[in-house]
Design a protein around this motif. Structure first.
Motif, PDB file in Angstrom:
ATOM      1  N   ILE A   1      37.859  33.285  44.952  1.00 20.35           N
ATOM      2  CA  ILE A   1      37.535  34.314  43.956  1.00 20.35           C
ATOM      3  C   ILE A   1      36.254  33.897  43.241  1.00 20.35           C
ATOM      4  N   SER A   2      35.225  34.721  43.380  1.00 24.34           N
ATOM      5  CA  SER A   2      33.933  34.436  42.751  1.00 24.34           C
ATOM      6  C   SER A   2      33.807  35.211  41.441  1.00 24.34           C
ATOM      7  N   TRP A   3      33.122  34.583  40.454  1.00 25.65           N
ATOM      8  CA  TRP A   3      33.037  35.167  39.113  1.00 25.65           C
ATOM      9  C   TRP A   3      31.598  35.448  38.718  1.00 25.65           C
ATOM     10  N   LYS A   4      31.440  36.560  37.998  1.00 23.90           N
ATOM     11  CA  LYS A   4      30.146  36.908  37.414  1.00 23.90           C
ATOM     12  C   LYS A   4      30.402  37.546  36.061  1.00 23.90           C
ATOM     13  N   GLU A   5      29.849  36.899  35.017  1.00 29.64           N
ATOM     14  CA  GLU A   5      30.074  37.358  33.637  1.00 29.64           C
ATOM     15  C   GLU A   5      31.565  37.463  33.345  1.00 29.64           C
ATOM     16  N   ASP A   6      32.301  36.434  33.774  1.00 37.86           N
ATOM     17  CA  ASP A   6      33.739  36.284  33.493  1.00 37.86           C
ATOM     18  C   ASP A   6      34.612  37.367  34.131  1.00 37.86           C
ATOM     19  N   ARG A   7      34.102  38.009  35.189  1.00 34.90           N
ATOM     20  CA  ARG A   7      34.904  38.984  35.924  1.00 34.90           C
ATOM     21  C   ARG A   7      34.718  38.782  37.426  1.00 34.90           C
ATOM     22  N   THR A   8      35.752  39.123  38.175  1.00 33.13           N
ATOM     23  CA  THR A   8      35.680  38.937  39.627  1.00 33.13           C
ATOM     24  C   THR A   8      34.607  39.847  40.216  1.00 33.13           C
ATOM     25  N   ASP A   9      33.745  39.263  41.082  1.00 30.86           N
ATOM     26  CA  ASP A   9      32.729  40.085  41.732  1.00 30.86           C
ATOM     27  C   ASP A   9      32.707  39.874  43.254  1.00 30.86           C
ATOM     28  N   TYR A  10      33.598  39.005  43.764  1.00 31.61           N
ATOM     29  CA  TYR A  10      33.679  38.810  45.215  1.00 31.61           C
ATOM     30  C   TYR A  10      35.015  38.142  45.541  1.00 31.61           C
ATOM     31  N   ILE A  11      35.731  38.707  46.502  1.00 34.26           N
ATOM     32  CA  ILE A  11      37.026  38.173  46.920  1.00 34.26           C
ATOM     33  C   ILE A  11      36.949  37.854  48.413  1.00 34.26           C
ATOM     34  N   SER A  12      37.397  36.669  48.786  1.00 39.57           N
ATOM     35  CA  SER A  12      37.408  36.288  50.203  1.00 39.57           C
ATOM     36  C   SER A  12      38.705  35.551  50.515  1.00 39.57           C
ATOM     37  N   ALA A  13      39.296  35.863  51.671  1.00 40.42           N
ATOM     38  CA  ALA A  13      40.536  35.199  52.082  1.00 40.42           C
ATOM     39  C   ALA A  13      40.458  34.870  53.568  1.00 40.42           C
ATOM     40  N   ALA A  14      40.775  33.628  53.911  1.00 35.07           N
ATOM     41  CA  ALA A  14      40.867  33.200  55.308  1.00 35.07           C
ATOM     42  C   ALA A  14      42.329  32.903  55.610  1.00 35.07           C
ATOM     43  N   TYR A  15      42.836  33.381  56.753  1.00 34.11           N
ATOM     44  CA  TYR A  15      44.253  33.232  57.083  1.00 34.11           C
ATOM     45  C   TYR A  15      44.414  33.309  58.600  1.00 34.11           C
ATOM     46  N   THR A  16      45.599  33.012  59.078  1.00 35.81           N
ATOM     47  CA  THR A  16      45.901  33.135  60.513  1.00 35.81           C
ATOM     48  C   THR A  16      46.860  34.305  60.721  1.00 35.81           C
ATOM     49  N   ASN A  17      46.618  35.065  61.800  1.00 33.30           N
ATOM     50  CA  ASN A  17      47.513  36.179  62.112  1.00 33.30           C
ATOM     51  C   ASN A  17      48.694  35.683  62.954  1.00 33.30           C
ATOM     52  N   ASP A  18      49.511  36.588  63.413  1.00 36.07           N
ATOM     53  CA  ASP A  18      50.703  36.196  64.168  1.00 36.07           C
ATOM     54  C   ASP A  18      50.354  35.509  65.482  1.00 36.07           C
ATOM     55  N   GLU A  19      49.175  35.764  66.007  1.00 32.90           N
ATOM     56  CA  GLU A  19      48.753  35.116  67.256  1.00 32.90           C
ATOM     57  C   GLU A  19      48.072  33.775  67.022  1.00 32.90           C
ATOM     58  N   GLY A  20      48.010  33.350  65.743  1.00 35.08           N
ATOM     59  CA  GLY A  20      47.382  32.070  65.426  1.00 35.08           C
ATOM     60  C   GLY A  20      45.870  32.132  65.322  1.00 35.08           C
ATOM     61  N   GLU A  21      45.318  33.344  65.282  1.00 32.29           N
ATOM     62  CA  GLU A  21      43.874  33.502  65.173  1.00 32.29           C
ATOM     63  C   GLU A  21      43.453  33.500  63.697  1.00 32.29           C
ATOM     64  N   ILE A  22      42.302  32.897  63.410  1.00 32.93           N
ATOM     65  CA  ILE A  22      41.793  32.858  62.033  1.00 32.93           C
ATOM     66  C   ILE A  22      41.086  34.166  61.720  1.00 32.93           C
TER      67      ILE A  22
END
Length: 217
Positions: free
Chosen positions: A182-203
């Motif tokens: 979670i990235s912040w700019k002027e104390d508010r969220t300005d960018y959200i990023s999530a990395a995860y694996t799916n059911d097949e094990g892919e990122i």
């Protein structure tokens, strides 16, 4: 002749007695005036001492009041940070970590949220730092990581507090299920990023930009 002498003697005695009475009266008057002057001086000294004592007492009262106000202010200043700290440490997230998946992130975490709102929603971050590109404040959440999970950041990242490197090996080995940034700019969220694996094990990667654009890969 004897009668005249006797009369002169009597007159002389009377005159002498009159002079003595006049001197005694004059002395009494002088003594009385002296006593009155002493009494006036004593009264004036007493009044002066009373005024000095009243001024001293008033000065002591003012000093005591100032000391009490300073102590009260210091006590208040010392107490407020402690109350704030207690409030922050006792803050409980609205959801359990087990409930946080990629669908929850897409639905609940939005651009423009405050730090307080994020903490109330998912709790404190695993790490706080900056991103490598813009050096903006960045929070990292290791969602459902194993016990004693540790990811060694690339060389130089930790030195500068950079925390946006993705642990692909940790994701593939199931050491951590989701890496949420979670990235912040002027104390508010300005960018959200999530990395995860799916059911097949892919990122997979989910990214939400400041203008609301969503990119998935």
């Amino acid at each position: 002749m004897k009668k005249w002498l006797f009369l002169l003697l009597v007159v002389g005695l009377l005159v002498s007695c009159g002079q003595q009475e006049d001197e005694a009266s004059s002395n009494e008057q002088v003594n009385t005036e002296s006593d009155e002057k002493v009494m006036e001086e004593t009264s004036a000294d007493s009044e002066l001492e009373a005024e000095v004592s009243e001024e001293k007492d008033a000065s002591e009262v003012i000093v005591e009041e100032n000391d009490q106000e300073e102590e009260s202010t210091e006590s208040s200043e010392e107490t407020e940070p402690e109350e704030t700290q207690i409030q922050e440490t006792t803050l409980e997230p609205q959801v359990n970590e087990q409930e946080i998946d990629i669908d929850f992130i897409k639905k609940e975490i939005k651009i423009g949220m405050t730090e307080q709102e994020i903490k109330e929603l998912i709790g404190e971050p695993s790490k706080k730092g900056t991103d490598a590109m813009n050096a903006e404040p960045l929070w990292l959440y290791n969602i459902r990581d194993i016990k004693d999970y540790y990811f060694e950041q690339p060389e130089g990242f930790e030195e500068y507090g950079i925390v946006d490197a993705v642990d692909t090996e940790g994701l593939q080995n199931n050491e951590v299920e989701i890496l949420l940034f979670i990235s912040w700019k002027e104390d508010r969220t300005d960018y959200i990023s999530a990395a995860y694996t799916n059911d097949e094990g892919e990122i997979k990667n989910y990214r939400l930009f400041e203008d609301g654009t969503v990119k998935e890969s």
